[in-house]
Design a protein around this motif. Structure first.
Motif, PDB file in Angstrom:
ATOM      1  N   SER A 292      78.024   8.885  58.663  1.00  0.00           N
ATOM      2  CA  SER A 292      79.270   9.639  58.529  1.00  0.00           C
ATOM      3  C   SER A 292      79.145  10.936  58.550  1.00  0.00           C
ATOM      4  N   LYS A 293      78.008  11.544  58.329  1.00  0.00           N
ATOM      5  CA  LYS A 293      77.562  12.946  58.209  1.00  0.00           C
ATOM      6  C   LYS A 293      77.010  13.420  59.594  1.00  0.00           C
ATOM      7  N   VAL A 294      76.835  12.634  60.307  1.00  0.00           N
ATOM      8  CA  VAL A 294      76.116  12.970  61.660  1.00  0.00           C
ATOM      9  C   VAL A 294      77.107  13.548  62.692  1.00  0.00           C
ATOM     10  N   PRO A 295      76.814  14.694  63.376  1.00  0.00           N
ATOM     11  CA  PRO A 295      78.058  15.446  64.173  1.00  0.00           C
ATOM     12  C   PRO A 295      78.129  14.641  65.425  1.00  0.00           C
ATOM     13  N   GLY A 296      79.256  14.164  65.993  1.00  0.00           N
ATOM     14  CA  GLY A 296      79.654  13.529  66.952  1.00  0.00           C
ATOM     15  C   GLY A 296      79.425  11.844  66.769  1.00  0.00           C
ATOM     16  N   LEU A 297      79.171  11.251  65.723  1.00  0.00           N
ATOM     17  CA  LEU A 297      79.361   9.872  65.376  1.00  0.00           C
ATOM     18  C   LEU A 297      80.404   9.595  64.602  1.00  0.00           C
ATOM     19  N   ASN A 298      80.923   8.238  64.538  1.00  0.00           N
ATOM     20  CA  ASN A 298      82.002   7.952  63.642  1.00  0.00           C
ATOM     21  C   ASN A 298      81.455   6.603  63.464  1.00  0.00           C
ATOM     22  N   PRO A 299      81.004   6.126  62.252  1.00  0.00           N
ATOM     23  CA  PRO A 299      80.743   4.667  61.895  1.00  0.00           C
ATOM     24  C   PRO A 299      81.957   3.946  61.451  1.00  0.00           C
ATOM     25  N   ILE A 300      82.240   2.540  61.698  1.00  0.00           N
ATOM     26  CA  ILE A 300      83.434   1.944  61.049  1.00  0.00           C
ATOM     27  C   ILE A 300      82.672   0.908  60.143  1.00  0.00           C
ATOM     28  N   MET A 301      83.092   1.265  58.877  1.00  0.00           N
ATOM     29  CA  MET A 301      82.423   0.391  57.745  1.00  0.00           C
ATOM     30  C   MET A 301      82.686  -1.318  58.001  1.00  0.00           C
ATOM     31  N   PRO A 302      81.619  -2.018  57.982  1.00  0.00           N
ATOM     32  CA  PRO A 302      81.912  -3.340  58.100  1.00  0.00           C
ATOM     33  C   PRO A 302      82.247  -4.073  56.752  1.00  0.00           C
ATOM     34  N   ALA A 305      78.797  -9.765  57.603  1.00  0.00           N
ATOM     35  CA  ALA A 305      77.939  -9.971  58.558  1.00  0.00           C
ATOM     36  C   ALA A 305      76.776  -8.992  58.347  1.00  0.00           C
ATOM     37  N   MET A 306      76.104  -8.566  59.504  1.00  0.00           N
ATOM     38  CA  MET A 306      74.909  -7.778  59.257  1.00  0.00           C
ATOM     39  C   MET A 306      74.948  -6.552  60.362  1.00  0.00           C
ATOM     40  N   TYR A 307      76.228  -6.150  60.761  1.00  0.00           N
ATOM     41  CA  TYR A 307      76.215  -5.130  61.955  1.00  0.00           C
ATOM     42  C   TYR A 307      77.175  -3.880  61.418  1.00  0.00           C
ATOM     43  N   MET A 308      77.054  -2.889  62.185  1.00  0.00           N
ATOM     44  CA  MET A 308      78.114  -1.754  61.937  1.00  0.00           C
ATOM     45  C   MET A 308      77.942  -1.088  63.483  1.00  0.00           C
ATOM     46  N   MET A 309      79.303  -1.011  63.868  1.00  0.00           N
ATOM     47  CA  MET A 309      79.726  -0.449  65.071  1.00  0.00           C
ATOM     48  C   MET A 309      79.850   1.126  64.985  1.00  0.00           C
ATOM     49  N   VAL A 310      79.272   1.949  65.620  1.00  0.00           N
ATOM     50  CA  VAL A 310      79.362   3.462  65.489  1.00  0.00           C
ATOM     51  C   VAL A 310      79.912   4.008  66.851  1.00  0.00           C
ATOM     52  N   TYR A 311      81.066   4.801  66.785  1.00  0.00           N
ATOM     53  CA  TYR A 311      81.491   5.407  67.788  1.00  0.00           C
ATOM     54  C   TYR A 311      80.736   6.748  68.315  1.00  0.00           C
ATOM     55  N   ILE A 312      80.460   6.935  69.618  1.00  0.00           N
ATOM     56  CA  ILE A 312      79.744   8.015  69.909  1.00  0.00           C
ATOM     57  C   ILE A 312      81.009   9.050  70.754  1.00  0.00           C
ATOM     58  N   ASP A 313      81.065  10.017  70.030  1.00  0.00           N
ATOM     59  CA  ASP A 313      82.031  11.137  71.082  1.00  0.00           C
ATOM     60  C   ASP A 313      80.997  11.924  72.206  1.00  0.00           C
ATOM     61  N   LEU A 314      81.059  11.147  73.151  1.00  0.00           N
ATOM     62  CA  LEU A 314      80.222  11.804  74.106  1.00  0.00           C
ATOM     63  C   LEU A 314      80.770  12.964  74.742  1.00  0.00           C
TER      64      LEU A 314
END
Length: 393
Positions: A292-302, A305-314
């Protein structure tokens, strides 16, 4: 809303492959009606363990749904179970509906059989719930089945009871059976509850697919199963028999694991399950906090299961044209490998697996942060400017 004419009643017919797959051993065994000698212990050396099916039935039954062993089909892993369900229900010229983003094996299995795949969208802004309007719009007279994956790979989402009921309402309205990929059943985090589709369905036939691999942490053991839930006897006998015969095309699932299955399902202590969930939940919160603190990334809390999807603002990483390029460069520079969203028909995302040891997960998150700060348009410019004036960053 779908405007294409669809079915006006339940007419679910087995595919050509399901109808024409014949196993003579199975046919002979199932038609033997002779009772064994009651004075001698029965020794079965024929085709596998009935006790394994009974154990799956017990494991999958609860106060809302009761499973009969005759409705259990043992398979070589959950992917095999999905393969058999798709093969039995659909035929060339028909289509199945799959989630987007979703596990790529659905498309692989269907298209290899000449079955068309249509995708319905999940909504990241609502915890990856299904866009019900989009789901309904994809259904036509050639739709053979809807695949519902809950909890989800790659999203880690867990559907609410109300949402599942809405899904069932659509399936009932258009007379479309459901293939329920529930391999992550019970792998849900605190505050969420898993509801099987079969426990909520009164009329929609459900082919539920699950197995040992995920909850019991035994990848490679190749033990899965299909449970036929058909309260209204909508599925014709060809589908039920076809699933059985299809499962015998490879003779049967792992017989060694079949023998151990009753003990695994009945004797595994609750503490084992609780420890797994606690670990996954801790790791998901840890990863979410870091990313969540990484610039340009937006994780979605699961939620499971055992995965997490993270949006990359390209737009923040202009040197990369796609999530694939982002992943490739991060692998080359940081030796951290995530699957690009393209693997799940969902560009501009990456999927993280949160099962690695805690220390390794933290290290991976720190490397991801370093990578993003180095390549992010604004932070990279700041770093370059500090370097230019001689200030150590």
């Amino acid at each position: 809303m779908s405007t294409t004419p669809t079915r006006d009643s339940w007419k679910v017919e087995a595919s050509y492959i399901a109808k024409n797959t014949h196993n003579p051993i199975r046919s002979i065994v199932e038609n033997i009606v002779i009772e064994p000698n009651p004075n001698k212990l029965m020794i079965a050396l024929s085709i596998g363990y009935q006790s394994a099916r009974e154990a799956v039935a017990d494991y999958s039954s609860n106060e809302f749904v009761q499973v009969d062993p005759k409705d259990v089909i043992l398979c070589s892993g959950c992917s095999c179970a999905l393969d058999l369900c798709i093969t039995a229900l659909a035929r060339p010229g028909q289509n199945i509906l799959i989630p987007r983003p979703g596990f790529s094996i659905y498309r692989t299995l269907a298209e290899g059989l000449g079955i068309t795949v249509k995708s319905y969208n999940l909504r990241p802004e609502y915890g990856w719930e299904i866009n019900l309007d989009d789901l309904e719009a994809q259904i036509d007279e050639n739709t053979a089945a809807i695949i519902i994956n809950n909890p989800s790979n790659p999203c880690g989402s867990v559907f609410s009871r109300d949402h599942l009921t809405d899904i069932l309402d659509i399936a009932a309205r258009y007379y479309v059976p459901i293939i329920a990929d529930e391999i992550y059943e019970h792998m849900v985090f605190p505050g969420r509850t898993f509801y099987s589709l079969a426990s909520l369905s009164n009329d929609v036939p459900i082919l539920s697919c699950s197995g040992l691999t995920k909850r019991f942490l035994v990848p490679g053991w190749r033990m899965g199963w299909i449970i036929i839930h058909d309260k209204q006897n909508i599925l014709d006998e060809g589908i039920r028999q076809g699933l059985v015969c299809l499962s015998q095309r490879i003779i049967g699932s792992n017989t060694i694991v079949q023998g151990a299955l009753p003990a695994i399902l009945r004797n595994t202590p609750q503490k084992f399950y609780d420890d797994v969930i606690d670990t996954l939940y801790e790791h998901s919160r840890l990863a979410y906090s870091h990313i969540s603190k990484v610039p340009g990334l937006n994780p979605i809390m699961p939620d499971g299961a055992m995965y997490m999807m993270v949006y990359i603002d390209l737009t923040c990483f202009t040197e990369f044209k796609s999530d694939l390029e982002f992943v490739q460069c991060m692998l080359m520079e940081e030796s951290v490998f995530c699957l690009p969203g393209q693997c799940f028909d969902y560009p501009s995302y990456i999927r993280l697996v949160i099962t690695v040891p805690k220390e390794m997960l933290v290290e991976a998150c720190l490397r991801i942060q370093d990578f993003c700060e180095r390549h992010h348009c604004k932070t990279s410019q700041t770093i370059n400017e500090l370097d230019r004036i001689g200030i150590k960053y």
